[in-house]
Design a protein around this motif. Structure first.
Motif, PDB file in Angstrom:
ATOM      1  N   ARG A 563       2.889 -34.587 -22.517  1.00 12.75           N
ATOM      2  CA  ARG A 563       3.322 -35.920 -22.919  1.00 12.75           C
ATOM      3  C   ARG A 563       2.286 -36.589 -23.812  1.00 12.75           C
ATOM      4  N   GLU A 564       1.890 -35.900 -24.848  1.00 13.98           N
ATOM      5  CA  GLU A 564       0.772 -36.328 -25.659  1.00 13.98           C
ATOM      6  C   GLU A 564       1.134 -36.133 -27.110  1.00 13.98           C
TER       7      GLU A 564
ATOM      8  N   LYS B 345       5.313 -50.730 -21.079  1.00 12.83           N
ATOM      9  CA  LYS B 345       6.631 -50.194 -21.419  1.00 12.83           C
ATOM     10  C   LYS B 345       7.628 -51.334 -21.579  1.00 12.83           C
ATOM     11  N   PRO B 350      -0.134 -54.377 -24.537  1.00  6.60           N
ATOM     12  CA  PRO B 350      -0.164 -53.531 -25.733  1.00  6.60           C
ATOM     13  C   PRO B 350       0.356 -52.126 -25.442  1.00  6.60           C
ATOM     14  N   GLN B 352      -0.556 -49.383 -26.244  1.00 10.78           N
ATOM     15  CA  GLN B 352      -1.502 -48.297 -25.961  1.00 10.78           C
ATOM     16  C   GLN B 352      -1.866 -48.218 -24.484  1.00 10.78           C
ATOM     17  N   HIS B 354       0.587 -47.962 -22.364  1.00  3.11           N
ATOM     18  CA  HIS B 354       1.710 -47.201 -21.836  1.00  3.11           C
ATOM     19  C   HIS B 354       1.457 -45.723 -22.066  1.00  3.11           C
ATOM     20  N   ARG B 356       3.350 -43.282 -22.730  1.00  2.00           N
ATOM     21  CA  ARG B 356       4.171 -42.490 -23.639  1.00  2.00           C
ATOM     22  C   ARG B 356       3.308 -41.761 -24.661  1.00  2.00           C
ATOM     23  N   GLY B 357       3.185 -40.480 -24.452  1.00  2.00           N
ATOM     24  CA  GLY B 357       2.493 -39.635 -25.410  1.00  2.00           C
ATOM     25  C   GLY B 357       1.063 -40.050 -25.662  1.00  2.00           C
ATOM     26  N   ASP B 358       0.377 -40.515 -24.652  1.00  2.00           N
ATOM     27  CA  ASP B 358      -0.925 -41.087 -24.927  1.00  2.00           C
ATOM     28  C   ASP B 358      -1.783 -40.939 -23.690  1.00  2.00           C
ATOM     29  N   ARG B 359      -2.555 -39.858 -23.676  1.00  2.00           N
ATOM     30  CA  ARG B 359      -3.307 -39.627 -22.456  1.00  2.00           C
ATOM     31  C   ARG B 359      -4.490 -40.573 -22.326  1.00  2.00           C
ATOM     32  N   LEU B 360      -4.765 -41.350 -23.392  1.00  2.00           N
ATOM     33  CA  LEU B 360      -5.852 -42.309 -23.291  1.00  2.00           C
ATOM     34  C   LEU B 360      -5.412 -43.607 -22.627  1.00  2.00           C
ATOM     35  N   GLU B 637     -13.153 -32.841 -30.929  1.00  2.00           N
ATOM     36  CA  GLU B 637     -12.896 -33.238 -29.546  1.00  2.00           C
ATOM     37  C   GLU B 637     -13.748 -34.434 -29.170  1.00  2.00           C
ATOM     38  N   PHE B 639     -14.635 -36.752 -31.000  1.00  2.00           N
ATOM     39  CA  PHE B 639     -14.016 -37.934 -31.579  1.00  2.00           C
ATOM     40  C   PHE B 639     -13.009 -38.557 -30.632  1.00  2.00           C
ATOM     41  N   GLU B 640     -12.365 -37.678 -29.860  1.00  5.27           N
ATOM     42  CA  GLU B 640     -11.327 -38.157 -28.950  1.00  5.27           C
ATOM     43  C   GLU B 640     -11.826 -39.184 -27.968  1.00  5.27           C
ATOM     44  N   VAL B 647      -2.954 -38.393 -16.321  1.00  2.65           N
ATOM     45  CA  VAL B 647      -2.079 -39.158 -15.447  1.00  2.65           C
ATOM     46  C   VAL B 647      -2.428 -38.864 -13.987  1.00  2.65           C
TER      47      VAL B 647
END
Lengths: 654, 654
Positions: A563-564, B345, B350, B352, B354, B356-360, B637, B639-640, B647
């Motif tokens: 999911r990333e 959601k 914001p 970010q 949530h 959704r597609g965002d492990r951060l 990496e 940079f991440e 989750v």
């Protein structure tokens, strides 16, 4: 100011003196104070008996330094500052040392001058007492705002307060001497006090006494700060530039010396007692006066004594002293960004501090200077005596290296010069600069020996840190330059065979459609829309709407087990590159543009992260297709941030 | 954890109890302390005579709340948290109120639990005394790091310490009662002390006494924090989910009530004296014991008294109490990001935050929670008594609205339900929830009345601020959605007629050549290279090299009277657009990619600013052509940033 207008305004001596001398002249507002309070450590009449000796020593050094810099002015009519003189003659490491010292010194000029200005103003405006630190910080903020907005002082803005200060101090002194000659000069209020030595300094003698005298001399050397300013400003003088600059330098030295010796003499005539810790050192009938006693600055006490009932005179002196000190601080706001810009041009500081095509460069310099000065004022609670311990070392590092550089300069020229008259002149200059270098070096050693643990050590540490940082920055830029240099083989210009365009889609809205339309307009070899399947229902809905709208671009759905979004896209791009390495991949990212800073926190964050990751992937271009929201209209200028802060008028400073 | 694996692990009751109850059970580590020290305000035997009444009142409220939440569990087997129950039944404003309260509460859960954990540990580890605040902050940092790294506690990681705590407290209590029954229970060390009332509270009576009792009751209600956790976790239970969850809830209530009443009884049996200001309130032979006296927590004093010489028992109790409090804090580290994600959601926070597609996303939530908790611990010096004043109000705001929502829930279902048996069940549930709502509302009023100026006011203020911010964020997103929505007329998809490509050039190096090659590969209708003339010599050198290398793209030089790159380029792009409005302009910006953060400060700053400005210009695409420097290899990496923070396993929390 447009670049084709720079350098239009040339200054006559009567304007150049106040423009370049405010820093140096303002030093007499605090240098005598430091001499007296250092001598007061020994208590009793020690200050009275030795202050004039210290004063004369400082005057002697001042005259030597002025004589030395007159040689610089003639040798570098283009206005070679100490940094340039050291770099050219002693090499980049010496230049970098001078630069580190000067950067630290600019910060201290602001901190010391503003703190002293507030202390002097407080002599006539008693409501400032106890509020010195916040008021000083407020003044720095004010100066910063003015300089950021690019308010330019004309020469006359400098001229009036500087002359007012000179007239004020010299007039007061003359009046004092007149009253002394006629026997009508009263004793100062503090003359009634006894002066206790600091604990451990009773009956000081021998080495300890010599050390104390040297320490007083170091503190008094603060009077020399700012002397070098004229040597940077030679190009701003009317012709003959060098001669006029040299004359102005001499004038400045004479005025400074006169003011300082007058003040020292008058302190002794009026019997002023001045101590670092007045509450415990000053006594009335044998008992300490206590913390409630407010000790005015020396100039404050002098004006109150000499003018007796004439209150307006006291206020006048207090205000012009405050103003010239603020002006002195302002010279650092001009000098620091200029030096930072030169250093940036030479690759020692980040490029964005260099003016080249960047009107924000000066703003950056101004903000760094202001931040550092506020930090110091806060840490040292706006106490001039504490700040001055850090101040003098940088000045003499710079004097010493600059004068040593001048010796090399003359050596080099003497090797080629054949005209005997010219050679004689050069040899005379070399003697003067040699004396200057020896004298500055000696004072530097004295300052280090007497002040190191009192604060000069911190200044040295700051210089070392700056030196190391600037050195590393320069090495980094050099490495980059080598890596990016184009070999003459032309294979860098090899064209990629095809362009594979990918439009990122999260939902169908106007920015997405614009990105698709623009991408289609570039007619790539291959065009596809890509979305990441994070929530299957949303993906299905997107696919359905895509089909319903009959969008003429295929939609590819990337699976994302974690999911990333970012990794899925990057992995896909990499796989495309692996499949056809000679293609270039162009990733179109639809973005919104909003007008308010907090709105931008609410958008584009994952686009930002994705772009960041794609930059690390070779063979990829990242195209942002911005969609301007209504709130962005007119926000373009706001985005620019801290305003103009244009290039300062006359480039002054060290 | 891969999304297709989520929800695999279902918990039996014996594991679910420790997983969901650590927060609620851990409250007994501080709730009795708060009751006793509040009652101690009146001095003397007031605490002994009234503590059991307060205890019973808290137990009564606890049982009512547990009964109420058993209804929630049955009505929302999908795990409707208080936020969802309030939103669905009372509307988004009520939901947002609950969300604000819960967010504030999560922060306080961390601050209170960790502070109390350190205080309890200090009872057995005396070297912690005086270091509570830094140690507490250190623990929060540790928890943060663990949660950022995605360390997942399995159910058994929870089970062991929670059961150890339950066994420890109940075992200690049983042993205490046994010693009491056999007459061998000693008096506590603090039993010898007298207890002075706080100044002004001597001989308290009438309204003041009632108010004090209410205040003690408010503080004791801290025992109820965390009770609602199970209602979120229903989906994690083994089938029959709702029944198992309701049973676990009842079990938890029973254990909690038993532990609390046992502690209160034992305090009175051992004669423990406990005061907010022990130094002045506790007396020995009539004189205050002074600040040197170290007051252990109630559990600490109890274990020392009951176990007498059995030191290992004391250490065991101290450590399991400390651990369960840290576990309780950890539940907030799971709950806060989940709630923030749900709110994001729904558009209240914001995007970010949530997942959704965002492990951060979870990392952001964790960092915000940790920052706020550290702030509170620092401000309140890790004092549980001060922090607790802020704590309880949020819990009861959330209880009250959730229970009120449940009344509406049953009303709605009763309107359609026809089965008489089912209707009877619903009506019974409605009665229970009504009692729950009334009770929670009453306690909320009591808490507000007794705690507002002591700190609850700050909590309310924080909730109001959060409410307003989340409301504004939601309105912003709604506005954006409207503005971006695609009308069904297809003119958004109109293709631009041509692409005018511009490559920005400052000097000729590999990144520039790559940008030129890539731009040529896209075969635009018009391609030119553009440079800004800031320093004429440099521009001339560039032009010469351009010609020498015979680069097949025309180089256009823009004049820049103000020596400013950004505006010149933006103005040029605008003029191109004016000339042919149906063209789209594509600006290629060569950029370097470096590996270390400080290197990136040294590059691309003017490119960044230029891109920022171009985004505001309609009809423009901005293409970054990155050149990967050697130092960037492997830095992708890094940079991440803050690592995975994946989750969380079982989604727990409020």
């Amino acid at each position: 100011m447009r670049s084709d207008r720079l350098g239009e305004t040339l200054l006559p001596k009567r304007i150049a003196l106040p423009v370049f001398a405010s820093d140096a002249l303002s030093s007499v507002a605090y240098a005598p104070d430091e001499i007296f309070l250092t001598l007061a450590v020994a208590g009793g009449a020690f200050a009275t008996t030795h202050s004039w000796q210290i004063g004369l020593a400082v005057v002697f050094v001042m005259l030597v330094v002025v004589a030395s810099y007159r040689q610089n002015v003639h040798a570098y009519p283009s206005g070679g500052g100490d940094y340039e003189v050291a770099t050219v003659n002693l090499g980049p490491r010496a230049g970098l040392t001078v630069a580190s010292a000067l950067l630290v010194d600019y910060v201290l000029t602001v901190a010391v001058s503003i703190s002293s200005g507030v202390q002097n103003a407080a002599a006539a405006l008693p409501f400032l007492k106890g509020m010195e630190m916040p008021v000083a910080i407020g003044l720095v903020v004010l100066l910063t705002a003015m300089n950021l907005r690019g308010v330019r002082e004309s020469g006359s803005a400098f001229a009036f307060p500087t002359y007012a200060f000179m007239i004020g101090i010299i007039g007061m002194s003359l009046f004092g001497f007149y009253r002394s000659a006629t026997g009508s000069l009263p004793q100062a209020e503090s003359a009634q006090f006894g002066l206790l030595p600091e604990p451990g300094a009773e009956g000081i003698a021998g080495f300890a006494m010599v050390f104390l005298l040297l320490r007083a001399f170091s503190s008094g050397s603060a009077a020399l700060t700012g002397v070098e300013a004229i040597s940077n400003g030679v190009p701003a003088f009317k012709k003959p530039k060098s001669t006029n600059a040299a004359t102005t330098l001499l004038l400045m030295g004479a005025v400074s010396v006169t003011m300082m010796m007058s003040i020292i003499t008058l302190v002794n005539l009026t019997g002023i007692k001045f101590a670092e810790f007045p509450g415990t050192q000053l006594t009335l009938n044998g008992t300490p006066v206590g913390e409630a006693y407010n000790q005015d600055t020396i100039i404050g006490q002098l004006s109150k004594t000499i003018f007796s009932d004439f209150h307006i005179g006291v206020v006048f002196i207090s205000i012009v002293t405050g103003i010239i000190l603020v002006l002195a601080a302002n010279t650092a706001f001009n000098g620091f960004p200029v030096l930072a810009s030169i250093l940036a041009k030479d690759g020692f500081l980040p490029h964005q501090l260099h003016t080249r095509g960047d009107r924000l460069a000066f703003s950056n310099g101004i903000l760094i200077l202001a931040g550092a000065a506020i930090f110091l004022i806060f840490i040292y609670d706006a106490k001039v005596t504490s700040l001055i311990q850090l101040y003098i070392v940088g000045v003499f590092v710079s004097f010493t290296l600059s004068q040593t550089g001048m010796i090399r300069h003359w050596n080099r020229h003497l090797r080629t010069e054949r005209d005997p008259k010219e050679r004689r002149r050069m040899m005379r200059s070399r003697i003067i600069n040699t004396i200057g270098a020896l004298m500055s070096g000696t004072v530097l050693l004295v300052v280090l020996a007497t002040k190191f643990i009192k604060g000069a050590g911190f200044a040295i540490a700051a210089m070392v840190v700056l030196f190391v940082i600037m050195n590393r920055i320069q090495r980094h830029y050099a490495r980059v330059r080598t890596e990016l240099a184009v070999e003459d083989s032309a294979d860098e210009q090899l064209l990629p065979s095809r362009v594979h365009a990918i439009v990122l889609v999260s939902k169908i809205h106007k920015p997405t459609l614009r990105a698709l339309a623009y991408a289609r307009a570039t007619r790539p070899s291959l065009l596809e829309a890509v979305t990441v399947n994070v929530e299957p229902e949303e993906t299905q809905a997107l696919q359905d709407e895509w089909d319903r709208r009959d969008i003429p671009v295929p939609l590819k759905v990337l699976d994302s087990p974690f999911r990333e979004i970012t990794s899925s896209v990057v992995d896909y791009v990499k796989s495309v590159r692996r499949g056809s390495p000679r293609d270039v991949v162009m990733v179109y990212v639809p973005e919104y543009v909003v007008g308010r800073w907090w709105e931008s926190l609410l958008h584009n964050q994952s686009a930002l992260r994705l772009k960041g990751r794609l930059y690390f992937t070779p063979g990829v271009m990242v195209t942002s297709v911005p969609w301007q929201m209504r709130s962005s209209e007119g926000a373009e200028e706001r985005f620019e941030g801290t305003g103009s802060g244009a290039v300062g008028s006359v480039r002054k400073g060290k």
